[in-house]
Motif scaffolding. Structure first.
Motif, PDB file in Angstrom:
ATOM      1  N   ALA A 171       0.796  -1.131   0.205  1.00 48.46           N
ATOM      2  CA  ALA A 171      -0.060   0.014  -0.121  1.00 48.46           C
ATOM      3  C   ALA A 171       1.027   1.148   0.070  1.00 48.46           C
ATOM      4  N   THR A 172       0.415   2.368  -0.550  1.00 46.19           N
ATOM      5  CA  THR A 172       1.299   3.604  -0.725  1.00 46.19           C
ATOM      6  C   THR A 172       0.657   4.589   0.519  1.00 46.19           C
ATOM      7  N   THR A 173       1.543   5.224   0.980  1.00 42.29           N
ATOM      8  CA  THR A 173       1.077   6.202   1.986  1.00 42.29           C
ATOM      9  C   THR A 173       2.044   7.230   2.286  1.00 42.29           C
ATOM     10  N   ASP A 174       1.543   8.530   2.759  1.00 43.94           N
ATOM     11  CA  ASP A 174       2.274   9.619   3.226  1.00 43.94           C
ATOM     12  C   ASP A 174       2.627   9.687   4.640  1.00 43.94           C
ATOM     13  N   GLN A 175       2.239   8.747   5.358  1.00 43.05           N
ATOM     14  CA  GLN A 175       2.297   8.800   6.814  1.00 43.05           C
ATOM     15  C   GLN A 175       3.648   8.625   7.450  1.00 43.05           C
ATOM     16  N   PHE A 176       4.577   8.056   6.563  1.00 44.55           N
ATOM     17  CA  PHE A 176       5.980   7.763   7.015  1.00 44.55           C
ATOM     18  C   PHE A 176       6.848   8.424   6.259  1.00 44.55           C
ATOM     19  N   LYS A 177       7.954   8.924   7.125  1.00 43.35           N
ATOM     20  CA  LYS A 177       8.970   9.885   6.362  1.00 43.35           C
ATOM     21  C   LYS A 177      10.364   8.891   6.160  1.00 43.35           C
ATOM     22  N   CYS A 178      10.794   9.037   4.988  1.00 45.20           N
ATOM     23  CA  CYS A 178      11.989   8.328   4.561  1.00 45.20           C
ATOM     24  C   CYS A 178      13.345   9.155   5.441  1.00 45.20           C
ATOM     25  N   GLY A 179      13.945   7.939   6.038  1.00 45.88           N
ATOM     26  CA  GLY A 179      15.100   8.491   6.819  1.00 45.88           C
ATOM     27  C   GLY A 179      16.070   8.880   5.943  1.00 45.88           C
ATOM     28  N   SER A 180      16.473   8.602   4.823  1.00 47.99           N
ATOM     29  CA  SER A 180      17.509   8.695   3.875  1.00 47.99           C
ATOM     30  C   SER A 180      17.252  10.011   3.143  1.00 47.99           C
ATOM     31  N   CYS A 181      16.170  10.141   2.198  1.00 46.96           N
ATOM     32  CA  CYS A 181      15.788  11.409   1.381  1.00 46.96           C
ATOM     33  C   CYS A 181      14.715  12.191   1.779  1.00 46.96           C
ATOM     34  N   LYS A 182      14.406  11.947   2.979  1.00 47.17           N
ATOM     35  CA  LYS A 182      13.206  13.006   3.956  1.00 47.17           C
ATOM     36  C   LYS A 182      11.989  13.098   3.108  1.00 47.17           C
ATOM     37  N   GLN A 183      11.710  12.101   2.170  1.00 48.67           N
ATOM     38  CA  GLN A 183      10.419  12.165   1.201  1.00 48.67           C
ATOM     39  C   GLN A 183       9.479  11.431   2.131  1.00 48.67           C
ATOM     40  N   TRP A 184       7.949  11.688   1.779  1.00 50.72           N
ATOM     41  CA  TRP A 184       7.046  11.235   2.609  1.00 50.72           C
ATOM     42  C   TRP A 184       6.233  10.146   1.565  1.00 50.72           C
ATOM     43  N   LYS A 185       6.782   9.798   0.625  1.00 51.65           N
ATOM     44  CA  LYS A 185       5.783   8.671  -0.193  1.00 51.65           C
ATOM     45  C   LYS A 185       6.573   7.507  -0.034  1.00 51.65           C
ATOM     46  N   CYS A 186       5.909   6.636   0.654  1.00 52.70           N
ATOM     47  CA  CYS A 186       6.341   5.087   0.799  1.00 52.70           C
ATOM     48  C   CYS A 186       5.551   4.031   0.572  1.00 52.70           C
ATOM     49  N   PHE A 188       6.958  -3.432   7.190  1.00 53.32           N
ATOM     50  CA  PHE A 188       8.004  -3.089   6.165  1.00 53.32           C
ATOM     51  C   PHE A 188       7.827  -1.929   4.938  1.00 53.32           C
ATOM     52  N   GLU A 189       8.502  -1.079   5.039  1.00 50.46           N
ATOM     53  CA  GLU A 189       8.260   0.104   4.363  1.00 50.46           C
ATOM     54  C   GLU A 189       9.488   0.201   3.337  1.00 50.46           C
ATOM     55  N   THR A 190       9.014   0.825   2.049  1.00 58.81           N
ATOM     56  CA  THR A 190      10.150   1.113   1.162  1.00 58.81           C
ATOM     57  C   THR A 190       9.833   2.624   0.558  1.00 58.81           C
ATOM     58  N   CYS A 191      10.908   3.374   0.454  1.00 64.05           N
ATOM     59  CA  CYS A 191      10.609   4.911   0.045  1.00 64.05           C
ATOM     60  C   CYS A 191      10.589   4.733  -1.689  1.00 64.05           C
ATOM     61  N   VAL A 192       9.550   5.453  -1.950  1.00 58.92           N
ATOM     62  CA  VAL A 192       9.243   5.480  -3.681  1.00 58.92           C
ATOM     63  C   VAL A 192      10.150   6.262  -4.461  1.00 58.92           C
ATOM     64  N   ASN A 193      10.828   7.108  -3.744  1.00 59.70           N
ATOM     65  CA  ASN A 193      11.686   7.940  -4.252  1.00 59.70           C
ATOM     66  C   ASN A 193      13.149   7.475  -4.186  1.00 59.70           C
ATOM     67  N   CYS A 194      13.818   6.864  -3.141  1.00 58.75           N
ATOM     68  CA  CYS A 194      15.155   6.277  -3.373  1.00 58.75           C
ATOM     69  C   CYS A 194      15.354   5.017  -2.806  1.00 58.75           C
ATOM     70  N   ASN A 195      14.046   4.313  -2.994  1.00 56.88           N
ATOM     71  CA  ASN A 195      14.168   2.812  -2.538  1.00 56.88           C
ATOM     72  C   ASN A 195      14.765   2.293  -1.322  1.00 56.88           C
ATOM     73  N   ASN A 196      14.753   3.319  -0.340  1.00 54.37           N
ATOM     74  CA  ASN A 196      15.259   2.889   0.907  1.00 54.37           C
ATOM     75  C   ASN A 196      14.433   2.123   1.497  1.00 54.37           C
ATOM     76  N   HIS A 197      15.032   0.787   2.194  1.00 56.23           N
ATOM     77  CA  HIS A 197      14.104  -0.142   2.914  1.00 56.23           C
ATOM     78  C   HIS A 197      14.462  -0.021   4.569  1.00 56.23           C
ATOM     79  N   TRP A 198      13.193  -0.246   5.240  1.00 60.01           N
ATOM     80  CA  TRP A 198      13.313   0.005   6.654  1.00 60.01           C
ATOM     81  C   TRP A 198      11.978  -0.881   7.137  1.00 60.01           C
ATOM     82  N   LYS A 199      12.322  -1.495   8.522  1.00 63.23           N
ATOM     83  CA  LYS A 199      10.981  -2.040   9.138  1.00 63.23           C
ATOM     84  C   LYS A 199      10.906  -1.486  10.626  1.00 63.23           C
ATOM     85  N   PHE A 200       9.656  -1.676  11.316  1.00 60.53           N
ATOM     86  CA  PHE A 200       9.423  -1.457  12.305  1.00 60.53           C
ATOM     87  C   PHE A 200       8.390  -2.365  12.995  1.00 60.53           C
ATOM     88  N   CYS A 201       8.182  -2.648  14.141  1.00 65.38           N
ATOM     89  CA  CYS A 201       7.167  -3.047  14.957  1.00 65.38           C
ATOM     90  C   CYS A 201       6.008  -2.416  15.306  1.00 65.38           C
TER      91      CYS A 201
END
Length: 92
Positions: free
Chosen positions: A47-62, A79-92
């Protein structure tokens, strides 16, 4: 069988993989690896959302998806992936 290397009783219990030639085994292994790669690459629907901010490029589209990776009484892992820079991260 004609040379006596394989007993007749053994032939009826051979699996298709054991009966394959070396070339056939190599081709089957490539098919299995490709199928596994395709399966892992697609993964669960995202799913796509703007609720999470990428820690790498600071964009809000993930894009994100959730899996139950621990016991049932624990929260799902996101599990999240930034649409802009393809950075991956996860949280619980």
């Amino acid at each position: 069988m004609l040379l006596g290397q394989i007993k007749l009783k053994r032939i009826v219990s051979l699996s298709p993989e054991e009966m394959a030639s070396d070339r056939g085994r190599a081709e089957n292994q490539q098919i299995k690896e490709k199928a596994l790669f395709e399966c892992e690459r697609r993964g669960p629907p995202k799913a796509t959302t703007d609720q999470f901010k990428c820690g790498s490029c600071k964009q809000w589209k993930c894009t994100y998806y959730q899996l139950q990776t621990r016991s049932a009484d624990e929260p799902m892992t996101t599990f999240e992936t930034c649409v802009n820079c393809n950075n991956h991260w996860k949280f619980c």
